[in-house]
Design a protein around this motif. Structure first.
Motif, mmCIF file in Angstrom:
data_model
loop_
_atom_site.group_PDB
_atom_site.id
_atom_site.type_symbol
_atom_site.label_atom_id
_atom_site.label_comp_id
_atom_site.label_asym_id
_atom_site.label_seq_id
_atom_site.Cartn_x
_atom_site.Cartn_y
_atom_site.Cartn_z
ATOM 1 N N ARG A 199 0.826 -1.211 0.000
ATOM 2 C CA ARG A 199 0.000 0.000 0.000
ATOM 3 C C ARG A 199 0.861 1.262 0.000
ATOM 4 N N PHE A 200 1.947 1.239 0.771
ATOM 5 C CA PHE A 200 2.822 2.406 0.812
ATOM 6 C C PHE A 200 3.608 2.548 -0.492
ATOM 7 N N GLU A 201 3.920 1.425 -1.147
ATOM 8 C CA GLU A 201 4.552 1.506 -2.472
ATOM 9 C C GLU A 201 3.637 2.257 -3.435
ATOM 10 N N GLN A 202 2.356 1.914 -3.424
ATOM 11 C CA GLN A 202 1.403 2.591 -4.298
ATOM 12 C C GLN A 202 1.296 4.071 -3.954
ATOM 13 N N ALA A 203 1.352 4.388 -2.661
ATOM 14 C CA ALA A 203 1.297 5.793 -2.248
ATOM 15 C C ALA A 203 2.506 6.560 -2.780
ATOM 16 N N LEU A 204 3.676 5.932 -2.745
ATOM 17 C CA LEU A 204 4.881 6.584 -3.265
ATOM 18 C C LEU A 204 4.775 6.777 -4.773
ATOM 19 N N LEU A 249 2.917 9.758 -5.880
ATOM 20 C CA LEU A 249 3.564 11.058 -5.685
ATOM 21 C C LEU A 249 4.041 11.649 -7.007
ATOM 22 N N GLY A 250 4.374 10.762 -7.947
ATOM 23 C CA GLY A 250 4.862 11.228 -9.232
ATOM 24 C C GLY A 250 6.380 11.278 -9.299
ATOM 25 N N LYS A 251 6.905 11.409 -10.508
ATOM 26 C CA LYS A 251 8.349 11.344 -10.741
ATOM 27 C C LYS A 251 9.116 12.466 -10.038
ATOM 28 N N LYS A 252 8.556 13.667 -10.038
ATOM 29 C CA LYS A 252 9.268 14.805 -9.466
ATOM 30 C C LYS A 252 9.516 14.601 -7.965
ATOM 31 N N GLU A 253 8.471 14.193 -7.235
ATOM 32 C CA GLU A 253 8.611 13.986 -5.792
ATOM 33 C C GLU A 253 9.531 12.802 -5.497
ATOM 34 N N LEU A 254 9.425 11.741 -6.292
ATOM 35 C CA LEU A 254 10.306 10.594 -6.087
ATOM 36 C C LEU A 254 11.762 10.975 -6.345
ATOM 37 N N LEU A 287 10.577 1.360 5.575
ATOM 38 C CA LEU A 287 11.748 2.037 5.018
ATOM 39 C C LEU A 287 11.954 1.617 3.573
ATOM 40 N N PHE A 288 12.082 2.598 2.681
ATOM 41 C CA PHE A 288 12.369 2.362 1.268
ATOM 42 C C PHE A 288 13.723 2.985 0.949
ATOM 43 N N GLU A 289 14.689 2.133 0.587
ATOM 44 C CA GLU A 289 16.022 2.617 0.236
ATOM 45 C C GLU A 289 16.014 3.200 -1.176
ATOM 46 N N ALA A 290 17.150 3.821 -1.548
ATOM 47 C CA ALA A 290 17.240 4.525 -2.832
ATOM 48 C C ALA A 290 16.930 3.612 -4.015
ATOM 49 N N GLU A 291 17.462 2.390 -4.005
ATOM 50 C CA GLU A 291 17.217 1.480 -5.128
ATOM 51 C C GLU A 291 15.741 1.142 -5.272
ATOM 52 N N GLU A 292 15.058 0.978 -4.136
ATOM 53 C CA GLU A 292 13.627 0.696 -4.194
ATOM 54 C C GLU A 292 12.864 1.903 -4.727
ATOM 55 N N LEU A 293 13.291 3.095 -4.339
ATOM 56 C CA LEU A 293 12.639 4.298 -4.840
ATOM 57 C C LEU A 293 12.856 4.457 -6.340
ATOM 58 N N LYS A 294 14.058 4.095 -6.813
ATOM 59 C CA LYS A 294 14.318 4.168 -8.256
ATOM 60 C C LYS A 294 13.427 3.201 -9.017
ATOM 61 N N ALA A 295 13.208 2.011 -8.452
ATOM 62 C CA ALA A 295 12.330 1.036 -9.083
ATOM 63 C C ALA A 295 10.906 1.572 -9.157
ATOM 64 N N LEU A 296 10.455 2.224 -8.079
ATOM 65 C CA LEU A 296 9.115 2.817 -8.068
ATOM 66 C C LEU A 296 9.038 3.976 -9.050
ATOM 67 N N HIS A 297 10.150 4.706 -9.218
ATOM 68 C CA HIS A 297 10.206 5.794 -10.186
ATOM 69 C C HIS A 297 9.997 5.249 -11.596
ATOM 70 N N SER A 298 10.590 4.086 -11.864
ATOM 71 C CA SER A 298 10.432 3.467 -13.185
ATOM 72 C C SER A 298 8.987 3.059 -13.423
ATOM 73 N N ILE A 299 8.344 2.538 -12.368
ATOM 74 C CA ILE A 299 6.930 2.174 -12.502
ATOM 75 C C ILE A 299 6.104 3.408 -12.760
ATOM 76 N N SER A 300 6.425 4.515 -12.049
ATOM 77 C CA SER A 300 5.699 5.766 -12.246
ATOM 78 C C SER A 300 5.841 6.261 -13.686
ATOM 79 N N ASP A 301 7.023 6.022 -14.290
ATOM 80 C CA ASP A 301 7.240 6.407 -15.680
ATOM 81 C C ASP A 301 6.266 5.723 -16.625
ATOM 82 N N ARG A 302 5.898 4.473 -16.287
ATOM 83 C CA ARG A 302 5.070 3.687 -17.175
ATOM 84 C C ARG A 302 3.584 3.931 -16.966
ATOM 85 N N GLN A 303 3.239 4.690 -15.924
ATOM 86 C CA GLN A 303 1.820 4.916 -15.641
ATOM 87 C C GLN A 303 1.347 6.264 -16.200
#
Length: 304
Positions: A253-258, A261-266, A288-304
């Motif tokens: 659920r928190f992954e989805q919340a992140l 936020l969108g690419k800019k906030e990530l 806790l979400f480390e930098a690599e996990e945030l980058k992965a979520l950023h990539s998902i945000s790119d595709r949405q």
């Protein structure tokens, strides 16, 4: 109803019962919520007065949840002007409860009866809000002013004013000197239309004469026997369930919340902090979400 003692006794399993009495003339609910309130205390580290206030609200929410059906759910918000800030509790028809208080480390001096001063912590001005998700297009919302801050009286007003259901509410949390929850529970009695005047007077006398809820629980009374104090033997229990603490939060659920936020906030989180720590108010869990996990979520945000 509230208290504070130095001793303790064996805790029984939590239970919530729903029933009727006097040929359906009254509807009754009673609960033992000792373990539930103890879990809230442990998760949030509440001081005794905060424990009592949060516990009373959670007990009321559990019994009000028992009035719902299926997937219906409700949220109670107690917004007083005292040092506790806001109390928020969620409940559903399956007796799953979660909740928090803004300032859990609040403890005020005992009142002039030597009891935990819940009203002093909650405040005597403000509002109680009840939001019910009944599966309709818009949720039901009801609000009443806080009239005492002790909460049982305030929820009694809510039922009379917002739901036009004359009711009596009793709530209690007994806390040991070390902060341990010894007993917690309560009852709700609702008068159905057409109850004869003599029965109404009988009920009023029984409520006035009833010992404190926590005193009865300390003596080993059950939720069902609490109701016998009020209605005598003419009681039919229709349903019994164990109220439990349960939070809906998860890492997913928190992954989805992140992601939302969108690419800019990530990008800001990655570049400025290199991580993100998210906190659930209801259960006090941290994710806790480390930098690599945030980058992965950023990539998902790119595709949405």
């Amino acid at each position: 109803m509230k208290g504070q003692v130095e001793g303790g006794s064996r805790k029984l399993k939590d239970e919530l019962v729903r029933g009727t009495a006097w040929n359906g003339g009254i509807r009754v609910f009673a609960a033992r919520t000792t373990e539930l309130v103890g879990e809230l205390q442990r998760r949030h580290g509440t001081f005794p007065t905060a424990t009592a206030a949060l516990g009373r609200t959670a007990t009321a929410a559990a019994m009000m949840g028992a009035m719902l059906k299926g997937k219906e759910k409700l949220t109670l918000q107690v917004k007083g002007d005292g040092p506790l800030g806001q109390i928020v509790v969620d409940a559903n028809a399956s007796a799953e409860i979660r909740g928090y208080v803004d300032h859990p480390q609040v403890h005020v001096a005992s009142n002039d009866q030597g009891k935990l001063d819940v009203a002093g912590a909650v405040g005597r001005n403000g509002y109680i809000h009840v939001i019910k998700d009944l599966g309709l297009k818009e949720p039901y919302r009801g609000s009443v002013p806080i009239i005492s801050g002790e909460l049982a009286e305030d929820f009694t007003l809510y039922f009379a004013d917002s739901e036009q259901s004359p009711s009596a509410v009793g709530l209690g949390v007994l806390v040991d000197v070390d902060g341990t929850v010894l007993h917690a529970g309560g009852f709700i009695v609702q008068v159905m239309p057409g109850l004869p005047e003599d029965q109404l007077e009988r009920l009023e006398r029984a409520i006035s004469a009833m010992p404190q809820v926590t005193s009865l629980l300390d003596q080993g009374e059950t939720p069902e026997s609490l109701l016998h104090f009020l209605v005598g033997e003419d009681l039919t229990i229709h349903h019994s369930i164990e109220p439990v603490f349960r939070c809906k939060c998860s890492r997913e659920r928190f992954e989805q919340a992140l992601i939302t936020l969108g690419k800019k906030e990530l990008n800001s989180l990655i570049e400025e902090d290199g991580k993100a720590e998210l906190h659930c108010h209801f259960c006090n869990e941290k994710y806790l979400f480390e930098a690599e996990e945030l980058k992965a979520l950023h990539s998902i945000s790119d595709r949405q």
